[in-house]
Design an enzyme around this catalytic site. Structure first.
Site, PDB file in Angstrom:
ATOM      1  N   GLN A   1     -30.301 -71.012  10.347  1.00 56.16           N
ATOM      2  CA  GLN A   1     -29.174 -70.518   9.558  1.00 56.16           C
ATOM      3  C   GLN A   1     -29.614 -70.061   8.174  1.00 56.16           C
ATOM      4  O   GLN A   1     -29.174 -69.024   7.680  1.00 56.16           O
ATOM      5  CB  GLN A   1     -28.118 -71.619   9.381  1.00 56.16           C
ATOM      6  CG  GLN A   1     -27.241 -71.835  10.591  1.00 56.16           C
ATOM      7  CD  GLN A   1     -26.398 -70.614  10.876  1.00 56.16           C
ATOM      8  OE1 GLN A   1     -25.652 -70.146  10.034  1.00 56.16           O
ATOM      9  NE2 GLN A   1     -26.531 -70.081  12.066  1.00 56.16           N
TER      10      GLN A   1
ATOM     11  N   GLU B   1     -23.496 -70.145   5.121  1.00 54.89           N
ATOM     12  CA  GLU B   1     -23.408 -69.085   4.122  1.00 54.89           C
ATOM     13  C   GLU B   1     -24.315 -69.260   2.912  1.00 54.89           C
ATOM     14  O   GLU B   1     -24.711 -68.283   2.290  1.00 54.89           O
ATOM     15  CB  GLU B   1     -21.938 -68.927   3.702  1.00 54.89           C
ATOM     16  CG  GLU B   1     -21.165 -68.463   4.922  1.00 54.89           C
ATOM     17  CD  GLU B   1     -19.671 -68.411   4.772  1.00 54.89           C
ATOM     18  OE1 GLU B   1     -19.174 -67.361   4.379  1.00 54.89           O
ATOM     19  OE2 GLU B   1     -19.015 -69.418   5.076  1.00 54.89           O
TER      20      GLU B   1
ATOM     21  N   GLY C   1     -20.575 -62.880  13.818  1.00 52.67           N
ATOM     22  CA  GLY C   1     -19.324 -62.465  13.200  1.00 52.67           C
ATOM     23  C   GLY C   1     -19.556 -62.141  11.734  1.00 52.67           C
ATOM     24  O   GLY C   1     -19.252 -61.068  11.278  1.00 52.67           O
TER      25      GLY C   1
END
Ligand SMILES: Cc1cc2nc3c(=O)[nH]c(=O)nc-3n(C[C@H](O)[C@H](O)[C@H](O)COP(=O)(O)OP(=O)(O)OC[C@H]3O[C@@H](n4cnc5c(N)ncnc54)[C@H](O)[C@@H]3O)c2cc1C
Ligand code: SF4
Ligand code: FES
Ligand code: FES
Lengths: 209, 327, 773
Positions: C673, C740, C240
């Protein structure tokens, strides 16, 4: 975690039905459920009976099973797999040869199924992600992908794995740099590249395939 | 995509007959034509699948010429020992193009005919003379970073995207075609056309003509050759600039030179002016730079692609240095 | 007991993903499904004079064509809370009128029997427009900029402290530079996809979304049906990165189309449409002014960002926000301006604000270091802070110095020659660069349900979703630990709006928000079991004290008498129970502007609130005093790269990321990540850029051959390290979220390394070869 897996295998287009999944959790009013899947593709391909101007017959062997389809000549191999044979393991990322998500093996070679018409596959042997494993076990490349965490969202993964299997077979990639170059047709936006490399190296080193 | 009739041709004659109708097209690997059909840029109503034709061999003729069947896959050609050993420029050019999957699909014939990647050509909501003659060119005053600086016209500035063709231009390949009226052979330099006033006409191939093979003539010094491609990312991208170089250096002097550029021209850009500079000259930086200046002397920059001129020069100098060394 | 949290366990959904059996939203096959294709406007501003669907309508297989003339009426949704769902175009509902605000806006949906037929007919729809002159170039329209009041969800974006102008005037050393970033597109590999089916007034919808709850609520609101009538499922989402955080027109259009043709409809955006109708990261123009004394101590920071939004909604890329708290500095002025353009609405993109913002501030810090003749790390240490000076709050936990140290050691920082352009290897110039990474730690209210079954397995239900970050896996670890069950006995079910309300996947908040709720529910279920055993004369644990009993491997037993106990199954079976269920809500929010959610009055959430009152895990968690704290993750990014001296191509050799993200829940998924974030950063720094036509303002680079994202061949070697110190203040889990921060700082580290390699300072991204010639 077998249960999560089972649950989704049920919903994935082979075997049993969506209904089982949906009724696991009752919703207000219930009864919201998608119909059972048609698995026998030799009966009727959805939509194709309706006003197809240019139907083509094609027989191909998909993951060891002979499939005879009558398709609109415009149907790509990718859409035939996903929409007609209901094998959504092969992914559509761009539909234009620019991402590799749709990679499958045709007669053992990796190709982009979005830029191949199904009609061009007459007599071909197609191997998709669903057909890599034999029996219950995983194909060594699949197992290595799990072990090395070679994905995140998983959307590019079937393409990466089929491409990696093709790459090992081709035998042109010896070094990390060569593997990276020859895997560059498979984009992973999540960025699992390093782990994909590790997985491929492991499979290649022990000559598992 | 418009509906079309799909025909599986069994042999050359069969294919040529089927492709004779007005809006028929051959399909080989499909990697370019399906892409364009999906976007309504190509709209054939009859698609002739030529993959069953016996055009998939790489042979060495008695005179040493390598004859490559039109259906030979880009990957098979690149990894063919005769090519990778004796014509590395061709092998490297092929391997720098597209991706492993696409090279497994793309045919030599299809690669010769692949169309530009000009973004406006790819978007039917924009005017484009190549796609719709007379509608105008959206690139000339539009976003043209990837467009050409050589061979442009006021009608079209689209880059020819092929890598393989750049190497073949340098090697002086010959293209064999078969049509309803028989066979003919086209020297590589005569195959692709400059846009001029008719950018929609891209080659001298006539409608319905089938490419059967490409010959690579003997060029013993091509063992020393190289293809260098520069782009924004390391792989899976068309060239910003590329150079195919074949050099025969003996005793510090260049005996023979072949030079072609990619990513900058409206067709695969053989540079005979650069070859002239190189031939007979010393193999040093000065020579290489002079050749590069000559190769780009006619270049014309547009709003966003002026950098390509200097980049192409440097790419050529680097490729020449790699092959010819410095004395 | 063998703790699972922190272990690098394999993903629990790994098998599904590698066998192609994980199903994404386009991969459901309701009976009689029809295919929808969106037709886009080919102008950027104006009005549809006439839309001609006659030819298209006659094309084979077409069932109907939906335009503003025959589409159902929609309602404007109320909520703009990112947790409750956000529709991307606040002031524009799709297909409700003839007005066009951006190129690529949906003007029709063709619905046909097959995908091929829908595609063909979509090409046959034509429209006549009354064209208006669009505004689309940010740089040429900066004079139209205004200062928005607040950012997403009411967040603060205009911040000052002290007197920055005066401090700048008095500074001994000053740096003032402008840094720009282009428009970027998320390009998750899975295009936005929806399958929708009505059954009377009930709607079943499979949607690629980062917020099943938000998307469900929005659908109900927009379509004007009761939320209970809508069920939205997203078991697997193909990435996403923010683009699936807002709800875009495609989802509601699919539901509208399904209603119109009274059949299930599947609608997948084409990749090209992902560039116009699914968000983007805006272009930014960031002016940074820094002032220091002679020792490099900052006394003024100014970070002024101009970015763009659409005419149909306001989204601010909060690029300066991190700058407000990053360094110790008495005077600061952080401001954001916005220009409205005729483009689609931008939206959060992986580390919204921080990604472009840390690029600008950290590149400026590097420039300042060279100006001061200081080592870039030293400059950061001189200005190191222990508290958030903007909010005047302590950091809940900050170990950034250690990150710098470990990163510097791993890359060989001290051994490099710091002089720009000094390291040459053949055709290459070699450079080293570093930057600080940071991302706020967010947490919001979440509810989860734990269910124990007599066969000894457990299920966890939570209406959050796994967008690829590993939520299924991490939550299984959390639940298994809390329940005392082996990992195979725990099934975590996510991605379904019929589950209790979980957090949306945005702002790296899922682990920190959902984890505590799941833990509390699981602990609650275990405690219920323990109490049952204690009260049960038939149990070997009858009459024991709760504290003396532990749960392990599906059994309860006395701590110091492991043979005295029994299995969970035994307890449930003896009581004739088919399950034990516990709901828990952890109502904690780290967003200042947002008070904890008001308690729900009905449904699972209300019951959860009730049950949570007696759940010690919830009580302890909710009563932790978080007011004095500012929650942020930190890290250090180091890069070593090579620049081809003549050709200007850049290849990154090595990236070292040392991250302080609180507790690392799973080393495998965590490293993945961080690498993924860094790779996004490589794209930002070196190749990604969306180009618009300079004449009509529509996107030109609309596919993955023209919009370049990093491929395998661009990859460096990675060394990812973690400090791994739990942040006990943010939550009992101790994790601060990880999705993030990996992208922050990396872009600056890359451009700083390019400067070190070449002596060239490129201040407009991406640094493509042409800029280094
Ligand atoms: C994402 C992407 C990236 C790419 N990157 C590169 C790159 O970096 N460098 C590069 O060079 N190329 C690149 N390509 C282009 C690729 O090389 C071409 O698409 C390919 O070579 C075309 O060959 P094909 O056999 O697939 O042709 P097809 O698509 O089958 O046909 C192309 C055209 O040739 C005609 N044709 C085919 N065979 C014959 C024949 N024998 N006789 C007459 N006409 C014929 C067809 O009618 C059609 O008009 C890329 C393509 C894609 C999709
Ligand atoms: S450059 Fe050529 S291909 Fe591109 S828009 Fe102009 S005419 Fe069309
Ligand atoms: S879907 Fe085929 S390459 Fe992207
Ligand atoms: S795993 Fe998400 S794109 Fe590769």
């Amino acid at each position: 975690m077998d249960d999560l897996q089972n649950q989704d295998e049920k919903s994935s287009g082979r075997g049993s039905t969506r209904r089982e999944f949906l009724t696991q959790i009752t919703v207000a009013g219930a009864g919201l459920s998608f119909a059972p899947l048609i698995v026998n593709t030799e009966t009727k391909v959805p939509g194709s009976q309706l006003s197809v101007i240019q139907p083509v017959n094609v027989t191909m062997v998909v993951n060891g099973t002979k499939q005879t389809l009558t398709v609109d000549s415009r149907v790509t191999l990718l859409d035939a797999l996903r929409d007609k044979l209901m094998m959504p393991g092969t992914k559509k990322g761009c539909d234009h040869g620019q991402c590799g998500a749709c990679t499958v093996l045709v007669n053992g070679r990796r190709i982009n199924s979005c830029l191949t018409f199904a009609a061009m596959c007459e007599g071909d042997e197609i191997t998709t992600i669903e057909g890599l494993a034999h029996g219950d076990g995983l194909h060594p490349m699949q197992a290595a992908f799990v072990k090395h965490d070679a994905f995140q969202c998983g959307y590019c993964t079937p393409g990466q794995i089929c491409s990696a299997v093709g790459l090992v077979k081709e035998g042109h990639a010896k070094t990390d740099t060569e593997i990276r170059e020859l895997m560059s047709g498979n984009i992973c936006r999540c960025g699992a590249y390093q782990n994909i490399l590790e997985a491929i190296k492991e499979v290649q080193a022990v000559k598992l395939i | 995509m418009e509906p079309f009739k799909f025909i599986r041709a069994q042999d050359n004659n069969n294919a040529i007959a089927a492709a004779a109708v007005a809006d028929a097209k051959f399909i080989a690997g499909g990697t370019n034509i399906i892409d364009l059909m999906k976007l309504n840029i190509e709209k054939p109503h009859q698609v002739v699948d030529i993959n069953a034709l016996k055009l998939d061999k790489i042979e060495t003729l008695s005179n040493g010429t390598i004859r490559i069947g039109a259906l030979v896959k880009n990957s098979d050609l690149a990894y063919h020992p005769n090519i990778s050993k004796n014509y590395p420029v061709l092998s490297e050019a092929l391997l720098s193009g597209a991706s492993a999957q696409l090279r497994n699909m793309a045919s030599v014939g299809g690669n010769l005919l692949q169309r530009t990647r000009c973004p406006y050509f790819y978007d039917t909501s924009y005017p484009c003379n190549k796609r719709e003659p007379g509608s105008g060119c959206s690139a000339i005053n539009g976003y043209n970073r990837n467009n050409a600086v050589l061979g442009t016209s006021d009608k079209c500035i689209a880059t020819h995207p092929s890598d393989m063709c750049v190497a073949m231009a340098a090697l002086g390949a010959i293209i064999h075609v078969q049509g309803a009226k028989g066979m003919r052979s086209i020297p590589f330099a005569d195959f692709h056309l400059l846009p001029g006033k008719t950018p929609s006409i891209e080659t001298t191939l006539k409608h319905g003509e089938l490419i059967t093979a490409v010959d690579i003539p003997v060029m013993s010094f091509a063992v020393k050759s190289h293809y260098l491609k520069v782009r924004d990312r390391a792989s899976y991208e068309f060239a910003l600039a590329s150079a195919a170089v074949v050099l025969d250096v003996q005793g510090g002097r260049i005996q023979h030179a072949r030079v072609a550029l990619g990513g900058v021209g409206t067709k695969p850009w053989r540079s005979t002016v650069a070859e002239k500079v190189l031939t007979g000259a010393l193999n040093n930086e000065q020579t290489y730079r002079t050749a590069a200046e000559a190769a780009l002397s006619a270049a014309k920059p547009y709003t966003h692609n002026a950098f390509k001129i200097e980049l192409a020069k440097r790419t050529l100098v680097r490729a020449l240095t790699t092959v010819g060394g410095m004395s | 007991m063998n703790e699972l949290v922190g272990k690098p366990v394999d993903r629990v959904d790994g098998r599904l993903k590698v066998t192609g059996t994980a199903n994404y939203s386009a991969e459901y096959y309701p009976k009689n499904v029809a295919y929808g294709v969106i037709v886009e406007s080919t102008i950027a501003k104006g009005r549809i004079k006439n839309i001609d669907i006659t030819t298209a309508g006659k094309a084979p297989g077409v069932i109907n064509i939906m335009t503003y003339k025959n589409s159902m009426n929609l309602h404007f949704p109320q909520s703009s809370d990112p947790g409750g769902g956000k529709y991307a175009e606040k002031d524009l509902l799709p297909l409700q009128n003839d007005r066009i605000f951006y190129g690529g806006q949906a003007i029709a949906v063709v619905i046909a029997e097959t995908f091929e037929q829908a595609e063909q007919a979509a090409m046959l729809v034509t429209a006549d427009y009354e064209k208006d002159k669009p505004v689309f170039d940010l740089e040429k329209n900066v004079e139209k900029a205004y200062k928005p009041v607040a950012g997403l969800g009411g967040s603060q974006i205009q911040m000052t402290r002290g007197n920055t102008e005066a401090a700048l005037q008095n500074a001994s050393v000053k740096l003032e530079e402008t840094y720009t970033t282009p428009v970027y597109h998320h390009n998750a590999m899975e295009p936005h996809a929806t399958t929708a089916e009505w059954n009377g007034d009930q709607l079943m919808i499979y949607d690629a979304t980062q917020s099943v709850m938000g998307s469900k609520n929005l659908m109900a609101a927009m379509l004007g049906v009761e939320p209970e009538k809508v069920r939205l499922v997203a078991l697997f989402i193909g990435g996403g990165f923010g683009s699936k955080g807002f709800s875009w027109p495609n989802t509601v259009l699919t539901a509208m189309a399904a209603k119109l043709v009274n059949r299930p409809v599947k609608l997948v955006l084409k990749r090209q449409q992902m560039f116009t109708n699914a968000g983007r990261r805006t272009q930014t123009i960031q002016k940074i002014s820094l002032g220091t004394d002679n020792t490099g101590k900052l006394n003024a920071i100014k970070h002024a960002t101009t970015s763009e939004s659409s005419f149909v909604d306001e989204f601010v890329e909060p690029a300066g926000v991190a700058t407000a708290m990053l360094y110790s500095c008495a005077n600061a002025d952080i401001n954001h301006s916005l220009v409205r353009l005729n483009k689609g609405t931008p939206c959060p993109t992986r580390a919204p604000g921080e990604a472009p913002g840390t690029y600008a501030i950290e590149a400026a810090m590097d420039e300042l270091a060279y100006k001061l003749n200081m080592d870039p790390i030293q400059l950061r240490l001189v200005n190191y802070n222990e508290k958030d000076e903007q909010k005047n709050q302590q950091f809940s936990s900050k170990n950034l110095k250690e990150c710098y140290q470990r990163g510097a050691d791993a890359i060989g920082w001290a051994q490099r020659n710091p002089k720009p352009g000094s390291i040459r290897e053949g055709n290459y110039l070699v450079g080293y660069g570093m930057a600080t990474a940071t991302y706020p730690a967010n947490r919001s209210a979440s509810t989860a349900k734990a269910v124990l079954f007599p066969d000894g397995h457990a299920e966890i239900l939570c209406g959050t979703q796994d967008i690829g970050t590993g939520t299924y896996t991490i939550m299984t670890q959390v639940a298994a630990d809390a329940l005392g069950l082996p990992i195979e006995k725990v099934k975590v079910k996510l991605g379904d709006s019929s589950y209790p309300k979980g957090a949306n996947s945005g702002g790296s908040q899922v682990s920190a928000s959902v984890g505590p709720a799941i833990r509390a529910a699981a602990l609650g279920a275990k405690s219920k079991l323990v109490k049952m055993a204690i009260a049960d004369a038939g149990s070997p644990l009858h009459g024991q004290k709760e504290e003396t009993i532990i749960a392990d491997n599906g059994q309860l037993h006395l701590i110091n008498q492991p043979d005295k106990g029994e299995t969970y199954s035994a307890i449930l079976n003896r009581h004739g129970l088919d399950k034990i269920e516990v709901l828990a809500t952890t109502n904690v929010s780290t967003r200042q502007q947002q008070e904890a959610n008001p308690a729900a009055k009905t449904g699972a959430e209300a019951q959860a609130a009730q049950e949570s009152k007696s759940n010690p895990a919830v009580q302890e968690d909710e009563h932790t005093d978080r007011k004095p704290y500012s929650f942020h993750s930190f890290g250090a990014q180091f890069v070593k790269l090579r620049v081809d001296a003549q050709l200007g191509t850049v290849h990154i050799d090595k990236i070292v990321s040392v991250m302080d993200v609180g507790k690392v829940m799973n080393l495998k998924t965590a490293k993945n990540q961080i690498m993924g974030g860094a790779i996004f950063g490589i794209g930002m720094a070196l190749m990604e850029e969306t180009a618009y036509d300079p004449n009509d303002g529509r996107v030109v680079t609309r596919d993955l051959a023209q919009y370049l994202v990093p491929v395998h061949a661009d990859m460096p070697e990675f060394d990812i390290q973690f400090i791994d110190k739990p942040d006990t203040i943010i939550s009992p889990i101790g994790a601060r979220g990880i999705g993030e921060i990996g992208i922050t700082g990396i872009t600056a580290a890359i451009v700083n390394a390019i400067y070190h390699a070449t002596g060239k300072r490129v201040r407009n991204l991406p640094v493509t070869p042409d800029k280094l010639l």
